[in-house]
Design an enzyme around this catalytic site. Structure first.
Site, PDB file in Angstrom:
ATOM      1  CG  ASP A  59      -1.380   0.956   1.486  1.00  0.00           C
ATOM      2  OD1 ASP A  59      -1.478   2.249   0.583  1.00  0.00           O
ATOM      3  OD2 ASP A  59      -2.841   1.257   1.405  1.00  0.00           O
ATOM      4  CG  HIS A  60       1.105   4.200  -3.337  1.00  0.00           C
ATOM      5  ND1 HIS A  60       0.004   4.012  -3.731  1.00  0.00           N
ATOM      6  CD2 HIS A  60       1.457   5.759  -3.592  1.00  0.00           C
ATOM      7  CE1 HIS A  60      -0.206   5.677  -3.905  1.00  0.00           C
ATOM      8  NE2 HIS A  60      -0.305   6.217  -3.371  1.00  0.00           N
ATOM      9  CG  HIS A  88      -4.481   5.000  -0.608  1.00  0.00           C
ATOM     10  ND1 HIS A  88      -3.418   3.419  -0.298  1.00  0.00           N
ATOM     11  CD2 HIS A  88      -4.171   4.646  -1.921  1.00  0.00           C
ATOM     12  CE1 HIS A  88      -2.634   3.592  -2.059  1.00  0.00           C
ATOM     13  NE2 HIS A  88      -3.304   4.009  -3.000  1.00  0.00           N
TER      14      HIS A  88
HETATM   15  C1  BG6 Z   1      -3.128   4.660  -6.018  1.00  0.00           C
HETATM   16  C2  BG6 Z   1      -4.838   5.096  -7.173  1.00  0.00           C
HETATM   17  O1  BG6 Z   1      -3.287   3.673  -5.293  1.00  0.00           O
HETATM   18  O2  BG6 Z   1      -3.591   5.939  -4.933  1.00  0.00           O
HETATM   19  C3  BG6 Z   1      -4.950   6.178  -7.856  1.00  0.00           C
HETATM   20  O3  BG6 Z   1      -4.838   4.162  -7.283  1.00  0.00           O
HETATM   21  C4  BG6 Z   1      -4.405   7.194  -6.663  1.00  0.00           C
HETATM   22  O4  BG6 Z   1      -5.997   6.296  -8.239  1.00  0.00           O
HETATM   23  C5  BG6 Z   1      -3.320   7.535  -5.993  1.00  0.00           C
HETATM   24  O5  BG6 Z   1      -4.611   8.631  -7.186  1.00  0.00           O
HETATM   25  C6  BG6 Z   1      -3.910   8.555  -5.095  1.00  0.00           C
HETATM   26  O6  BG6 Z   1      -1.674   8.129  -4.782  1.00  0.00           O
HETATM   27  P1  BG6 Z   1      -0.509   9.624  -4.061  1.00  0.00           P
HETATM   28  O7  BG6 Z   1      -0.026   9.028  -3.021  1.00  0.00           O
HETATM   29  O8  BG6 Z   1      -0.824  10.399  -5.044  1.00  0.00           O
HETATM   30  O9  BG6 Z   1      -2.375  10.097  -3.205  1.00  0.00           O
END
Ligand code: BG6
Length: 511
Positions: free
Chosen positions: A200-201, A263
């Site tokens: 989960d980034h 997230h």
């Molecule tokens: C991704 C989603 O996991 O996270 C995207 O698939 C989203 O739709 C993105 O835009 C948001 O990540 P960050 O790091 O830009 O908030």
């Protein structure tokens, strides 16, 4: 949160973690896609230029596009100029490119895995490590095929203490509870849990990792971190971007699957979990899963009153006209997929009973901002009941991105002859204390899986608990198609129903 050194305050990660990663070969399935050029490769170069990447490191990429080693390296060099801005990382990139190899083919083709085996053997003969990280930068429907093919080619067998074979899997992990369970069952039939890294980034973001440090290292906040002092918590991830070129994926996912069980629930669980017995990956997983298990499962009736969905119509973002969702590429002109969701949840445990948690996320909203706001209960109003003097509740703003800060709002006397109050704030900006380092959010994620640390990854239990919480919403929304889409214009704060959701509790969105 730093598991390598406890004296983390005032230092950045590269000062703390002096040992580079274990030697290994990173095999990226889907290397020709966006993820590699925008995030993975820049992150590897940031690690490399900070001395954190082992010198004995190679990349093998697999994608359908008809590149070979030399044409793919040329393409990467073009991408470096576009996506890597830091000069030290750029320099490192030019060295790393020479250690990138490319295999062209489809993921279901057995010959691809034979070529992969041959390439691994060839590199090993030249002193490369036998350890491999198989990174799945692919659409969710390809995960099963690749995992089975790797297993069939005996590429997942590892030798404890000598070399490892790990699979790194991007979200979405499954499509719903049933498919997530099925996928786990399949993966666990060919590998063990320690070999699986579910990404989960959001956990790669320093501001998200800091939630643990902030809560459990400050005597000031933890004693009041409960239902007695907190009125409500709001978690917002608002994006100005639309679905860009990801319409095909998004039509299957929608905002709920794309953002909530992963997230948003990561942030929710870090904000609400009990202190872990230690900062080991296992103990943190246990506490995060425990608190998610205490989230009240919505009944079908509650889905109708506590969850709001929306889809953007045409509008303006920063003065520029943008199309509605249904006019985006690869999106059905009659799509009923949601691009916005707002939710009210409760956690049925001792600490959080009756404290509402309001979560919302959406595409093409008014501003890009991920932020958690904790609203504390107001002090007794008796002394400051005149309208001029009214005391406002204290607010803690934890800004995740793009602003990286924490600020606390409190009341102060407005200078002058009367006792009037104003809201003022104390603010901590990450960049003021720690400077700005080029970061993609994937540096620690890659570093940790090369070193076998699961801290930033999800255990199967956590993923399944998260899916089980959104499943009632998927079910009700699946059964009752929306009738009012599009219900918000691009560039606004989402549908009116989301404001009603919180206003009927006598509160408002604070962002
Ligand atoms: C991704 C989603 O996991 O996270 C995207 O698939 C989203 O739709 C993105 O835009 C948001 O990540 P960050 O790091 O830009 O908030």
């Amino acid at each position: 949160m730093n598991r390598h050194d406890n004296s983390s305050v005032g230092k950045d990660a590269s000062q703390l973690i002096r040992k580079p990663t274990n030697p290994c070969i990173l095999v990226i399935f889907g290397i020709a896609g966006d993820l590699t050029k925008r995030l993975l490769f820049p992150a590897l170069c940031n690690l490399g230029s900070s001395g954190l990447l082992n010198e004995n490191f190679y990349i093998i990429g697999i994608s359908q596009e008809p590149y070979n080693d030399s044409t793919f390296r040329k393409q990467l060099i073009k991408d470096i100029n576009e996506f890597i801005t830091d000069s030290a990382a750029k320099q490192y990139a030019l060295l790393l490119v020479k250690r990138v190899y490319y295999i062209s083919g489809t993921f279901s083709n057995s010959k691809v895995y034979t070529s992969l085996k041959n390439k691994l053997n060839e590199l090993e003969e030249n002193n490369a490590s036998k350890s491999c990280l198989f990174y799945f930068a692919v659409p969710p429907e390809c995960v099963k095929t690749i995992a089975l093919k790797l297993s069939k080619a005996s590429l997942l067998s590892e030798h404890e203490g000598v070399y490892f074979r790990r699979m790194v899997i991007e979200k979405p992990f499954g499509h719903d509870l049933v498919s997530a369970k099925k996928l786990d069952k399949l993966l666990l039939s060919i590998a063990n849990e320690e070999q699986i890294y579910r990404i989960d980034h959001y956990l790669g973001k320093e501001t998200v990792q800091n939630l643990i440090a902030f809560r459990f290292s400050n005597g000031l906040f933890e004693p009041i971190w409960n239902r007695l002092y907190i009125d409500n918590v709001q978690i917002t991830v608002s994006e100005t971007l639309g679905v860009e070129l990801r319409g095909g994926y998004y039509e299957q996912a929608g905002a709920l699957r794309d953002m909530v069980p992963n997230h948003l629930f990561q942030m929710l669980s870090l904000m609400t979990m009990e202190p872990p017995a230690s900062f080991s990956a296992e103990n943190i997983q246990i506490e995060k899963t425990k608190v998610l298990n205490a989230v009240q499962m919505l009944t079908p009736e509650q889905v109708l009153t506590q969850a709001v969905r929306g889809q953007y119509g045409p509008g303006k973002i920063n003065g520029v006209s943008v199309p509605g969702y249904c006019a985006e590429p690869n999106v059905s002109r009659k799509s009923s997929v949601e691009t916005y969701i707002a939710l009210k949840l409760h956690i049925d445990n001792w600490r959080w009973l009756r404290v509402p948690f309001y979560l919302r996320t959406g595409k093409r909203l008014a501003r890009q901002q991920s932020e958690i706001i904790v609203q504390f209960k107001s002090g007794p109003a008796t002394l400051f009941s005149g309208s001029e003097q009214k005391n406002m509740p204290n607010l803690l703003h934890i800004s995740i991105q793009p602003e990286e800060s924490i600020s606390l709002n409190f009341n102060a006397k407005t200078p002058g002859p009367t006792l009037a109050l104003s809201q003022v704030n104390m603010r901590f900006n990450y960049s003021d204390f720690f400077g700005r380092k080029p970061q993609t959010g994937y540096e620690m994620i890659l570093f940790d899986c090369m070193n076998g640390d699961h801290l930033l990854f999800n255990h199967a239990d956590l993923v399944e608990t998260a899916w089980s919480l959104v499943q009632p919403i998927l079910d009700v929304w699946g059964a009752i198609p929306p009738r009012d889409f599009p219900n918000y214009a691009a560039g606004t704060w989402g549908p009116k129903e989301a404001d009603d959701l919180i206003m009927k509790d006598g509160r408002k969105w604070l962002l």
